[in-house]
Design a protein around this motif. Structure first.
Motif, PDB file in Angstrom:
ATOM      1  N   SER A 340     -37.464 -19.261  11.760  1.00 38.98           N
ATOM      2  CA  SER A 340     -36.349 -21.097  11.734  1.00 38.98           C
ATOM      3  C   SER A 340     -37.177 -21.682  11.857  1.00 38.98           C
ATOM      4  O   SER A 340     -38.853 -21.699  11.192  1.00 38.98           O
ATOM      5  CB  SER A 340     -36.443 -21.599  13.531  1.00 38.98           C
ATOM      6  OG  SER A 340     -35.417 -19.894  14.392  1.00 38.98           O
ATOM      7  N   SER A 341     -36.475 -22.945  10.834  1.00 36.57           N
ATOM      8  CA  SER A 341     -36.685 -24.021  10.248  1.00 36.57           C
ATOM      9  C   SER A 341     -38.032 -24.138   9.247  1.00 36.57           C
ATOM     10  O   SER A 341     -39.283 -24.137   9.139  1.00 36.57           O
ATOM     11  CB  SER A 341     -37.741 -24.621  11.850  1.00 36.57           C
ATOM     12  OG  SER A 341     -36.894 -25.120  13.170  1.00 36.57           O
ATOM     13  N   ASN A 342     -37.493 -23.319   8.845  1.00 31.65           N
ATOM     14  CA  ASN A 342     -38.123 -23.149   7.029  1.00 31.65           C
ATOM     15  C   ASN A 342     -37.247 -23.590   5.937  1.00 31.65           C
ATOM     16  O   ASN A 342     -36.033 -23.728   6.460  1.00 31.65           O
ATOM     17  CB  ASN A 342     -38.709 -21.775   6.938  1.00 31.65           C
ATOM     18  CG  ASN A 342     -39.748 -21.165   7.626  1.00 31.65           C
ATOM     19  OD1 ASN A 342     -41.155 -21.727   7.286  1.00 31.65           O
ATOM     20  ND2 ASN A 342     -40.281 -21.080   8.515  1.00 31.65           N
ATOM     21  N   ASN A 343     -37.715 -23.502   4.712  1.00 30.52           N
ATOM     22  CA  ASN A 343     -36.308 -23.753   3.181  1.00 30.52           C
ATOM     23  C   ASN A 343     -36.012 -22.331   3.033  1.00 30.52           C
ATOM     24  O   ASN A 343     -35.966 -22.785   1.869  1.00 30.52           O
ATOM     25  CB  ASN A 343     -37.193 -24.767   2.764  1.00 30.52           C
ATOM     26  CG  ASN A 343     -37.871 -26.708   3.348  1.00 30.52           C
ATOM     27  OD1 ASN A 343     -37.600 -26.682   4.051  1.00 30.52           O
ATOM     28  ND2 ASN A 343     -38.986 -26.443   2.860  1.00 30.52           N
ATOM     29  N   LEU A 344     -35.999 -21.248   3.814  1.00 27.24           N
ATOM     30  CA  LEU A 344     -35.287 -20.237   3.180  1.00 27.24           C
ATOM     31  C   LEU A 344     -34.062 -20.560   3.164  1.00 27.24           C
ATOM     32  O   LEU A 344     -33.018 -20.285   4.091  1.00 27.24           O
ATOM     33  CB  LEU A 344     -35.925 -19.444   4.344  1.00 27.24           C
ATOM     34  CG  LEU A 344     -36.670 -18.847   4.653  1.00 27.24           C
ATOM     35  CD1 LEU A 344     -38.079 -18.029   5.248  1.00 27.24           C
ATOM     36  CD2 LEU A 344     -38.261 -18.633   3.323  1.00 27.24           C
ATOM     37  N   THR A 345     -33.198 -19.316   2.555  1.00 30.69           N
ATOM     38  CA  THR A 345     -32.031 -19.063   2.136  1.00 30.69           C
ATOM     39  C   THR A 345     -31.492 -17.773   2.331  1.00 30.69           C
ATOM     40  O   THR A 345     -33.200 -17.421   2.108  1.00 30.69           O
ATOM     41  CB  THR A 345     -31.464 -19.611   1.057  1.00 30.69           C
ATOM     42  OG1 THR A 345     -32.287 -18.896  -0.408  1.00 30.69           O
ATOM     43  CG2 THR A 345     -31.480 -21.009   0.183  1.00 30.69           C
ATOM     44  N   VAL A 346     -30.485 -17.686   3.490  1.00 30.19           N
ATOM     45  CA  VAL A 346     -30.021 -15.930   3.367  1.00 30.19           C
ATOM     46  C   VAL A 346     -29.263 -15.464   2.869  1.00 30.19           C
ATOM     47  O   VAL A 346     -28.126 -16.733   2.955  1.00 30.19           O
ATOM     48  CB  VAL A 346     -30.470 -16.020   5.074  1.00 30.19           C
ATOM     49  CG1 VAL A 346     -30.161 -14.317   5.695  1.00 30.19           C
ATOM     50  CG2 VAL A 346     -31.141 -16.512   5.631  1.00 30.19           C
ATOM     51  N   PRO A 347     -29.649 -14.446   1.925  1.00 30.64           N
ATOM     52  CA  PRO A 347     -28.201 -14.279   1.560  1.00 30.64           C
ATOM     53  C   PRO A 347     -26.793 -13.964   1.971  1.00 30.64           C
ATOM     54  O   PRO A 347     -27.252 -13.129   3.032  1.00 30.64           O
ATOM     55  CB  PRO A 347     -28.379 -12.794   0.688  1.00 30.64           C
ATOM     56  CG  PRO A 347     -30.291 -12.638   0.515  1.00 30.64           C
ATOM     57  CD  PRO A 347     -30.378 -13.462   1.551  1.00 30.64           C
ATOM     58  N   SER A 348     -25.738 -13.753   1.757  1.00 29.58           N
ATOM     59  CA  SER A 348     -24.521 -13.091   3.182  1.00 29.58           C
ATOM     60  C   SER A 348     -24.588 -12.340   2.534  1.00 29.58           C
ATOM     61  O   SER A 348     -23.711 -11.205   3.852  1.00 29.58           O
ATOM     62  CB  SER A 348     -23.408 -14.383   2.182  1.00 29.58           C
ATOM     63  OG  SER A 348     -22.765 -13.481   0.569  1.00 29.58           O
ATOM     64  N   THR A 349     -24.860 -11.073   2.443  1.00 27.78           N
ATOM     65  CA  THR A 349     -24.688  -9.751   1.943  1.00 27.78           C
ATOM     66  C   THR A 349     -26.135  -8.952   2.202  1.00 27.78           C
ATOM     67  O   THR A 349     -27.523  -9.987   0.632  1.00 27.78           O
ATOM     68  CB  THR A 349     -24.048  -8.918   0.669  1.00 27.78           C
ATOM     69  OG1 THR A 349     -24.130  -9.886  -0.663  1.00 27.78           O
ATOM     70  CG2 THR A 349     -22.327  -9.876   0.804  1.00 27.78           C
ATOM     71  N   LYS A 375     -21.267 -10.726   6.996  1.00 28.50           N
ATOM     72  CA  LYS A 375     -21.178  -9.725   7.416  1.00 28.50           C
ATOM     73  C   LYS A 375     -22.724  -9.254   8.612  1.00 28.50           C
ATOM     74  O   LYS A 375     -22.387  -8.074   9.123  1.00 28.50           O
ATOM     75  CB  LYS A 375     -20.916  -9.465   7.310  1.00 28.50           C
ATOM     76  CG  LYS A 375     -19.576  -9.711   6.544  1.00 28.50           C
ATOM     77  CD  LYS A 375     -17.387  -8.584   5.920  1.00 28.50           C
ATOM     78  CE  LYS A 375     -16.169  -9.862   6.013  1.00 28.50           C
ATOM     79  NZ  LYS A 375     -15.691  -8.934   5.013  1.00 28.50           N
ATOM     80  N   TRP A 376     -23.700  -8.940   7.200  1.00 25.59           N
ATOM     81  CA  TRP A 376     -24.794  -7.821   7.595  1.00 25.59           C
ATOM     82  C   TRP A 376     -25.718  -8.333   9.190  1.00 25.59           C
ATOM     83  O   TRP A 376     -26.196  -6.574   9.104  1.00 25.59           O
ATOM     84  CB  TRP A 376     -25.963  -7.963   6.102  1.00 25.59           C
ATOM     85  CG  TRP A 376     -26.650  -9.293   6.533  1.00 25.59           C
ATOM     86  CD1 TRP A 376     -26.329 -10.159   5.560  1.00 25.59           C
ATOM     87  CD2 TRP A 376     -27.383  -9.666   7.710  1.00 25.59           C
ATOM     88  NE1 TRP A 376     -26.460 -11.454   6.537  1.00 25.59           N
ATOM     89  CE2 TRP A 376     -27.914 -11.508   6.778  1.00 25.59           C
ATOM     90  CE3 TRP A 376     -28.460  -8.813   8.093  1.00 25.59           C
ATOM     91  CZ2 TRP A 376     -28.990 -12.264   7.643  1.00 25.59           C
ATOM     92  CZ3 TRP A 376     -29.185 -10.011   8.529  1.00 25.59           C
ATOM     93  CH2 TRP A 376     -29.750 -11.437   8.429  1.00 25.59           C
ATOM     94  N   ILE A 377     -25.618  -8.897   9.866  1.00 26.36           N
ATOM     95  CA  ILE A 377     -25.764  -9.036  11.131  1.00 26.36           C
ATOM     96  C   ILE A 377     -25.342  -7.479  11.519  1.00 26.36           C
ATOM     97  O   ILE A 377     -25.977  -7.619  13.125  1.00 26.36           O
ATOM     98  CB  ILE A 377     -25.167 -10.444  11.901  1.00 26.36           C
ATOM     99  CG1 ILE A 377     -25.470 -11.536  11.207  1.00 26.36           C
ATOM    100  CG2 ILE A 377     -25.313 -10.349  13.440  1.00 26.36           C
ATOM    101  CD1 ILE A 377     -27.240 -11.471  11.640  1.00 26.36           C
TER     102      ILE A 377
END
Length: 874
Positions: A340-349, A375-377
């Motif tokens: 949490s609370s970083n400058n990170l991006t998380v791909p949608s797939t 959807k990967w969740i």
């Protein structure tokens, strides 16, 4: 004779419960000397919960007393276990007479005074726990005599420090050491001392003001057998001021025995590669440091055998950037991940095959690329906790999402996104004691079935509609937090609150609820916050509400409640610090019993039909008299895993009238000390005693029928930012003392019968003339009406300027400067508090006044430049 046998871990003695012998052997009773010592220990203590009620002279066998364990062969007291008994007072030296005591547990009480030196003489002790008390001073070096100690817990013992840590090196049997919160600021050789403890496996030094260590080591405490390696398995160094230079001395404290390493809350900018070679490391917490590196690079430094053992990785609150690569999910034993609370991006797939180990996933304030729901969740089959709050999701929740984890989810936070749609039936999705936070989204429609075993439910700031009878399904008595505010709920508050006996926060504000409050509201005996602001509730307040004696904030404003202001508010709700009844239909007089609320710091009875006089006893509201008082935030926690707790704060808030505008104040509420009695039918004079409220920042008495003079000593209220006495019948002059009110940034004295000259000060002339209008006999700046004698004074001033060649004197320049400084400081102070823009940490008041001092300096520089430019332009 039948007996139940209990095996105690510290004495290895069989202790009977319900019988007098074991196998026909008579049990020894406690010795008179030791019983007397225990009675002397008890005598001065406060015991509000009666936990020591069994300690009486009439019961001769002290081995039967609560918290006492004896050796069943000798009768000697061997254990004193009084953890979290709620006791207060000083620790008596009579404990010295318990010469065979090996276990002393006094944690979680309110013992005060210094840590007793005599404890260092209790050399049989193997276990000593003084944590979570209110002690102060130096840790006695005599503790070095406790050479049999295996477990020493001084965590949060109070405001304590260590002057010389050498005594610790004598405790060669020590296995567990916790000293969190104790100042070790002067101890630059503490690593040497720790390395001299050959059996130490657990070390916790969180918040000890550690910053540097002398290197290389002094070797004064080391020997060849202990300096070569460390046996530490658990190492907690969080919340200090450590920089990355620490890693050179951290190395000898780490070995392949290390299982847990906690470095959160320091000033580290990365991790060394050797941490990737700790083959037993299961938990690494690096949260809230200053690492501004690419996430893949950080992960590469853990790519040795640590990557095969790591189960928990905490990286929240850093400046990590880049994308979360699939390599992260390849850690074979990863169960808990805090990003949490970083400058990170998380791909949608993700193309994931097997990440079934992940149970706890926290991605708050990371950026989910999409903005569709990921959807990967749904491939994380074992999820227990999921936090996707403030991740930029703008979508509906996929249909299959709610079916993925039947009766499994313990914590779900999807707040602060733009998720829309209706909620399905939630009965089968959540585990016992779960937390659901869907606040600040665009969910709509009615609420269907909810689990009966909820711990916390937050649906605030959505578009939900319909009734709230669904809360009657929450019947298991676990619910502690319920926030349904800022929706479109309609109907009555159902009378099913009997089983909410653990509820601490109930927020139903900003809805369309109506009707009377049900009698069952009085069963909320643990309730701390009741927020019903801006609904259509009506009728008198139920008498049962007086049973809610834990209330610290009661906000019933902007409803249609009627009747007298109940006297039981002052008689029963003694912990209140916020009482808001504004904009209702209350009538009668202000009850004197409200003066019995010593913690009160926000009192708002405005916009009602109250009559009579202002009680002079308001000066008894000691929290408004004394400096340094502040609100009590409502604290609650949630269980994240079996052995990990995340602590959350519910920052209480209040909607109040501030300088003519309605403001909702939350983070800065602890700074606000306010009385608002405006827009009633009050008569009489302002009692002079009210000027004793030295810490008050806002006083509004406008739009009443008050008369008489403004109290001459009102200038003593130097903390006032807001003073509104408009639309009354005050007469006489403005007290000269008001020139001392240098923080005043909002003043309204309009529409009274005041007369005479407006006193000269840096503040009073800074307000617009409208704040003084409607007082026909007032004169002087900022009004255009001149006072008698002003013409002669003005002529003298012109002559003086002519003789000075038209230049301002140094005194005039200083006056201009301080005029703008005073006005600027007052404005800024009021602005920050009113708008709630000043974000406060635990040192809220310190941060506030640091801002104040720096702003004062800034304004002074600006004023000097302004005045210099003004002179040159002339």
């Amino acid at each position: 004779m039948f007996s139940i046998l209990l095996l105690t871990t510290t004495t290895s003695q069989l202790v009977p419960v319900g019988g007098d012998d074991i196998g026909g052997v008579d049990m020894k009773k406690c010795l008179d000397k030791e019983r007397d010592a225990l009675l002397l220990f008890k005598a001065p203590l406060q015991d509000p919960d009666g936990r020591l009620s069994s300690w009486t002279a009439e019961e001769h066998d002290c081995c039967k007393w609560s918290g006492i364990t004896c050796n069943n062969q000798t009768g000697h007291v061997t254990e004193l276990d009084m953890g979290f008994y709620g006791l207060g007072g000083e620790i008596s030296h009579s404990l010295l007479n318990l010469t065979y005591l090996n276990h002393l547990h006094l944690s979680g009480n309110s013992f005060n005074g210094t840590i007793p030196t005599f404890i260092g003489s209790m050399t049989e002790l193997r276990y000593l726990d003084l944590s979570f008390n209110s002690l102060y001073g130096t840790i006695p070096p005599e503790f070095g005599n406790l050479t049999n100690l295996q477990d020493l817990d001084l965590d949060s013992v109070g405001r304590c420090r260590v002057e010389n840590i050498e005594w610790l090196s004598h405790l060669s049997h020590l296995e567990w050491l916790r000293m969190d919160g104790i100042s070790l600021a002067k101890q630059n050789h503490w690593v040497d001392v720790i390395l001299s403890l050959p059996k130490l496996t657990h070390l916790s030094l969180g918040g000890c003001e550690l910053s540097q260590v002398v290197y290389p080591y002094s070797s004064s405490f080391l020997n060849s057998s202990s300096s070569s390696s460390s046996s530490i398995e658990f190492l907690h160094l969080g919340n200090n001021s450590l920089t990355s230079s620490m890693y050179r001395w951290l190395f000898p404290l780490t070995s392949n025995n290390l299982r847990t390493l906690d470095l959160l809350g320091n000033r580290l900018d990365g991790i060394p590669r050797y941490l990737g070679n700790l083959c037993s490391l299961e938990s690494l917490d690096f949260s809230y440091n200053s690492a501004a590196v690419k996430f893949p690079d950080f992960l590469n430094n853990l790519s040795g055998c640590t990557s095969l053992s790591l189960q928990k990785l905490g990286l929240s609150g850093n400046q990590l950037n880049g994308s979360i690569s699939e390599k992260l999910w390849e850690l074979p034993r990863l169960q808990t991940l805090y990003l949490s609370s970083n400058n990170l991006t998380v791909p949608s797939t993700y193309h994931l095959s097997n990440i079934s180990y992940v149970e706890y996933l926290y991605l708050r304030s990371c950026k989910l690329l999409g903005p569709r729901f990921p959807k990967w969740i749904q491939t994380l089959k074992n999820l227990i906790d999921l936090d996707l709050s403030n991740t930029g999701i703008s979508d509906t929740i996929p249909l299959g999402f709610w079916d993925m984890w039947p009766s499994q989810l313990k914590y779900l936070d999807l707040s602060s996104n733009n998720i829309s749609g209706k909620l399905p039936d939630l009965l089968s999705n959540f585990a016992h004691g779960s937390t659901i936070d869907l606040s600040s989204n665009s969910f709509c429609g009615p609420i269907p079935n909810v689990p009966s075993t909820l711990f916390s439910l937050n649906l605030s700031r959505n578009k939900f509609s319909g009734g709230i009878s669904f809360i009657c399904q929450i019947v298991d008595g676990l619910l502690e937090f319920l926030d349904l505010s800022h929706n479109s709920f309609i109907g009555q508050l159902p009378d099913c609150l009997w089983h909410f006996n653990q509820l601490k926060v109930l927020n139903l504000g900003h809805n369309n609820l109506f009707g009377s409050l049900p009698p069952s509201i009085g069963s909320l005996i643990q309730l701390k916050v009741l927020y019903l602001y801006k609904n259509n509730f009506s009728g008198e307040l139920p008498f049962s509400l007086k049973n809610c004696t834990s209330l610290i904030s009661l906000n019933l404003g902007a409803n249609k409640f009627s009747g007298n202001v109940p006297v039981w508010i002052g008689e029963n709700l003694s912990k209140l610090y916020v009482l808001i009844l504004r904009s209702n239909k209350f009538f009668g007089t202000i009850p004197l019993q409200l003066c019995q609320l010593p913690n009160l710091q926000v009192l708002d009875l405005s916009m009602n039909n109250l009559h009579g006089t202002i009680p002079s006893c308001l000066s008894n509201l000691t929290n408004m008299v004394q400096q340094g008082g502040f609100s009590q935030d409502v604290e609650y926690f949630r269980n994240v895993t079996d052995n990990l707790f995340a602590f959350e704060i519910y920052a209480d808030h209040a909607t109040i009238e501030w300088q003519g505008h309605e403001c909702e104040i939350s983070s800065t509420l602890k700074l606000v000390k306010s009385i608002d009695l405006s827009s009633n039918k009050l008569t009489g004079q302002i009692p002079y005693q009210i000027t004793n409220l030295h810490d008050l920042v806002s006083l509004s008495l406008s739009n009443n029928n008050l008369f008489g003079e403004i109290p001459q000593k009102i200038g003593k209220m130097e903390k006032l930012l807001t003073l509104d006495l408009s639309r009354n019948n005050f007469s006489g002059g403005i007290p000269p003392d008001m020139s001392q009110m240098s923080l005043l940034n909002y003043l309204d004295l309009s529409y009274n019968n005041l007369s005479g000259r407006i006193p000269s000060s840096t503040q009073l002339q800074s307000f617009p003339p409208s704040r003084y209008s409607g007082n026909a006999r007032l004169c002087g700046p900022p009004l255009t009406k001149k006072c008698p004698g002003d013409e002669e004074s003005e002529a003298t001033s012109v002559i003086g300027k002519s003789e000075g060649d038209g230049e301002d004197t140094d005194d005039e320049l200083e006056l201009w400067g301080w005029f703008y400084i005073g006005g600027g400081m007052g404005f800024a102070t009021g602005f920050w508090i009113a708008c709630g823009a000043l974000l406060l940490n635990r040192q809220g008041r310190r941060a506030f006044f640091q801002f104040y001092d720096s702003f004062k300096d800034w304004v002074y520089v600006k004023v000097v430049v302004f005045v210099s430019s003004f002179q040159k332009s002339r």
